[in-house]
Structure formats: structure tokens, C-alpha cells
Design an enzyme around this catalytic site. Sequence first.
Site, PDB file in Angstrom:
ATOM      1  CB  SER A  22     -15.272  -4.187  -1.222  1.00  0.00           C
ATOM      2  OG  SER A  22     -14.358  -4.117  -2.300  1.00  0.00           O
ATOM      3  CE1 TYR A  35      -3.184  -2.874   0.226  1.00  0.00           C
ATOM      4  CE2 TYR A  35      -3.736  -2.210   2.452  1.00  0.00           C
ATOM      5  CZ  TYR A  35      -3.942  -3.033   1.368  1.00  0.00           C
ATOM      6  OH  TYR A  35      -4.909  -4.004   1.420  1.00  0.00           O
TER       7      TYR A  35
END
Length: 208
Positions: free
Chosen positions: A203, A53
Site C-alpha cells: 500500500s 500475482y
Amino acid sequence: MPTAPLGRVGPIVSRLALGTMTFGVETDEPSAFAQLDAFVQAGGTFVDTADVYGAGASERIIGRWLADRGDAEVVLATKGRFDPPAGSAGASRRSLVRSVDDSLDRLGVDAIDVYFVHGWDQHTPVVETLDTLAGLVRAGKIHSIGWSNVTGWQLAVIVTESKHAGLIAPCVVQPQYNLLDRGIELEVLPCCLDHDVSITPWSVSYTH
């Protein structure tokens, strides 16, 4: 905030997790600190990141936040598999040992609470990955393990191999799951229920 255990042997975490994929990319450091502060103040304890990330920026930001907020009580999860050293597959012993050490350095912690293998590695025997993770647990560098983005048959292989070899089994998986992508309901969810593996989907980060 409600809590839940991750599997039979994992830590107890807040049912809502804070994903930090945008830290250091779309979210600058002051905004990331503000999000982490608000999450903890609301009772959240489960913070999820990965070594890829922001090319490590997310882990570094979380590490600086932890150092600045010395009394913060969080269960920290990160991941590794991508960007292995030359000559190694991502979930190999050589790759994962380096990945864990690099993540510990960026996060500024002695141990990672939940370490995810970031996907299936067809080039590395599962037992090698599991044995490596077990060694890292014995060394005190990680506490629990999980896998991201695996199919039902892959999860079944991981759990079966861990039992046959007497190695640490995953307490959690992290698949994609939302109203538009419900594919895990066919095989991954039944496999998790059968083996008491928790799910912390991306999500929709809600722990079952």
C-alpha cells in the site's frame, strides 16, 4: 534515488519499490515494460512480485522484461505459500521447494534476491519452514528471506526459532501499512526495531 539495506544481512535496495501485483491482470505487458523501464531510469532497483500475482503472469512478464533488458540491475523479490501441492501446507518443505523452482522458471533467473513467505502457516512448524529456506539459500536458489503479513508475536517466533536453530533469519517483513491501517505500529514495528528487521510495506512501498 536513496537506498537502504534490508536488515543486517539483506541486499541494499532503493527506498521506493515497484509492486507488480497488477501485471498481467490490470496492466498489460507493454504497459508493465514501460513501468519497469521508468522505474529503473529513475534509479529504482527493488522490484516486488509474487507467484500468485496474476496466477504467475506477473513473474512471467518480469522474466520476459529481464530477458529483453539484459543489462537491467534490479533486486528481485517474490513470494510463495498459496496454492500448495495436494497433501502439503503452504510453508512446508514440499510446497516451498516447488514454489521456488516454479518462480525461478517463470522469472528466468538463477536466484531470487529476496524470497518472502506469503503469510503465516499455522499447519507447518516454523523451524521446518526456516530449515527449508536455509537449504534453498545453500543451494543458491534464494539469497535472503522475508515474511509477509505477520503479527508481532508471529515475527518474534520466527526470529527466535531462527536464532535457536542457527538458521537464516528474515531481513525484512512486508505488512499492510498506510494512513488508514496503522496496526503494525503496536507490535510489528517495535519487534522489527528490536531485531533489526526492515519493513517494505504494501500500500505504501517505502523501505525503512
